[in-house]
Design an enzyme around this catalytic site. Sequence first.
Site, PDB file in Angstrom:
ATOM      1  N   ASP A 148     -88.560   0.466  28.573  1.00 12.05           N
ATOM      2  CA  ASP A 148     -88.498  -0.797  27.833  1.00 12.05           C
ATOM      3  C   ASP A 148     -87.334  -1.655  28.340  1.00 12.05           C
ATOM      4  O   ASP A 148     -86.202  -1.197  28.404  1.00 12.05           O
ATOM      5  CB  ASP A 148     -88.294  -0.398  26.351  1.00 12.05           C
ATOM      6  CG  ASP A 148     -87.982  -1.550  25.411  1.00 12.05           C
ATOM      7  OD1 ASP A 148     -88.183  -2.701  25.807  1.00 12.05           O
ATOM      8  OD2 ASP A 148     -87.550  -1.272  24.271  1.00 12.05           O
ATOM      9  N   HIS A 175     -84.662  -2.621  19.885  1.00 13.66           N
ATOM     10  CA  HIS A 175     -84.712  -2.298  21.322  1.00 13.66           C
ATOM     11  C   HIS A 175     -83.340  -1.912  21.852  1.00 13.66           C
ATOM     12  O   HIS A 175     -82.318  -2.422  21.403  1.00 13.66           O
ATOM     13  CB  HIS A 175     -85.248  -3.501  22.113  1.00 13.66           C
ATOM     14  CG  HIS A 175     -86.637  -3.885  21.735  1.00 13.66           C
ATOM     15  ND1 HIS A 175     -87.753  -3.335  22.336  1.00 13.66           N
ATOM     16  CD2 HIS A 175     -87.109  -4.741  20.796  1.00 13.66           C
ATOM     17  CE1 HIS A 175     -88.833  -3.858  21.791  1.00 13.66           C
ATOM     18  NE2 HIS A 175     -88.470  -4.715  20.858  1.00 13.66           N
TER      19      HIS A 175
END
Length: 552
Positions: free
Chosen positions: A192, A365
């Site tokens: 990611d 994140h």
Amino acid sequence: MAEKLKIIPLGGLDEIGKNMTAYEYGGEIIVVDCGMAFPGDDMYGIDLIIPDVTYLIKNRSRIRGLFITHGHEDHVGAIPYVLKQVNMPIYCTRFTAGLISLKLEEHGLVKSTKLITVEPGKTVRAGKFNVEFIHVNHSIADSVAFAIHTHMGTVVHTGDFKIDSTPIDGEVIDLARFGELGKEGVLALCADSTNVERPGYTMSESAVGQTFMRQFQGCDERIIVTTFASNVHRIQQVLDAAAAFGRKVAVTGRSMENIMKVSTSLGYMKVPKNTLMDINKIKGLPKNKQVIVTTGSQGEEMSALYRMAFSQHKQVEIGPGDKVIISASAIPGNEVTVGRVINELFRKGVHVVYDKADMLHVSGHACQEELKIIHALTKPRFFVPLHGEQRMLQIHSQLAQQMGMDRNHIAIAENGSVIELTAKTLKIGGVIPAGEVYVDGSGVGDVGAVVMRDRKRLAEDGMVVVVMPVSAHNGALLSPPEIITRGFIYVKESGDLMKELQGVAMDAAEGVTRRRGRDDGELRGAVKAAVSSYLFKNTKRSPMVIPVVTRL
């Protein structure tokens, strides 16, 4: 020929959204995630965008399963549309399965879909792949990364993640397993890249809980909290704060109600005793005893918060004496709509709390230091940055190089790139079709580039229709053409231009009919060309010109 492991991103590169990646080995395929993206401002009438799955349709007999990392729309939103074209079994954790079930019900796909739940820590055999589920932290419950084991080697696909050492459910990310995989040997890491531009670490979700406690303390106003419906841990913290200060909680907004139902029935949310109340009954309580949890953190037009702000909500009327806490940051592209709602709330005299500095929202994140930890633990031979716009992928590549990785071992790919791996080599070996498929109402893929171009022109310059009555006998023009405009200029105020247009259309039409040409296509072409060029020369606009020939 040496066997290859192929990694084929179908979405999620050079963009945020519609994440989907195919893995191919030994003639078999598994797919990870199946997300959607929201349309841009210039995509008139489009509801959502899904990946182009032409490649999967062509190879459907080789697909062994769809594996889902977590239940966010950019990872599950395209499932019902893709399943109608390619039926495949879905493997995911329990909470994710609960959310996918809602979608399958809505689209009438429950009976035809095999939905298999897997606990983190377990491994699923899918043809020549063994897919291991590894628990990670994210802004939705039950998120996992995958270790995809093949005879060629292991690929670690992180999905969306962060490292939270004080998560709300007490389940920290399984860093030990990432470390073990690193010792066993990881062929490739696909990670990611969303927050790779941010240095340091992402704050813990529990920091938001402390903010709620501060906001609730000594507050005499009714409190309305908006956040992402899928963030169960955030909603849990609102419930806990409300219970701590003796307030009752009501929920409004369809997606929020659905999530509450799924998360409480599966045990992912624990509602403090006697805290929840029906939205219609809570109105009887004093304001300082009420909390309303609502959808609308992104300013969506149909959401409950939007309807409250613009006095369209049936049960909740807001004004002075209300405190609205916006516990979310605007997704890129939504800043204008969020701003519009905040301005309207201020206009109504509402106390709005939306400042990022007050820890009302934390990201789900990983920032740079957390990404480095995953790189250091897994020690991959090759690296493919996923899930991000071009600059994010490039910065993630630089971060890997700072940690000693050879630039030749990193693939910055595009959607549709076929990344080929052997035990010792990595290369981008070709491309497959991978673009955007537009969903417009119940139509999927029937709106293409040509239609979008037409809509753009109609929106920007309007249209001009030229109606020409022509004799069926000899093709002569029976009367001057009629000019009808929509979204171009107001006809009554521009009579001169209309008269001139009529003349231009008439000259062009007569030029064709004089040459004994009776062909409608030729007539339409000539009139369209003449009118378009006249309009551009005189108004610097290019409306859509539609000539209509009626034979009488």
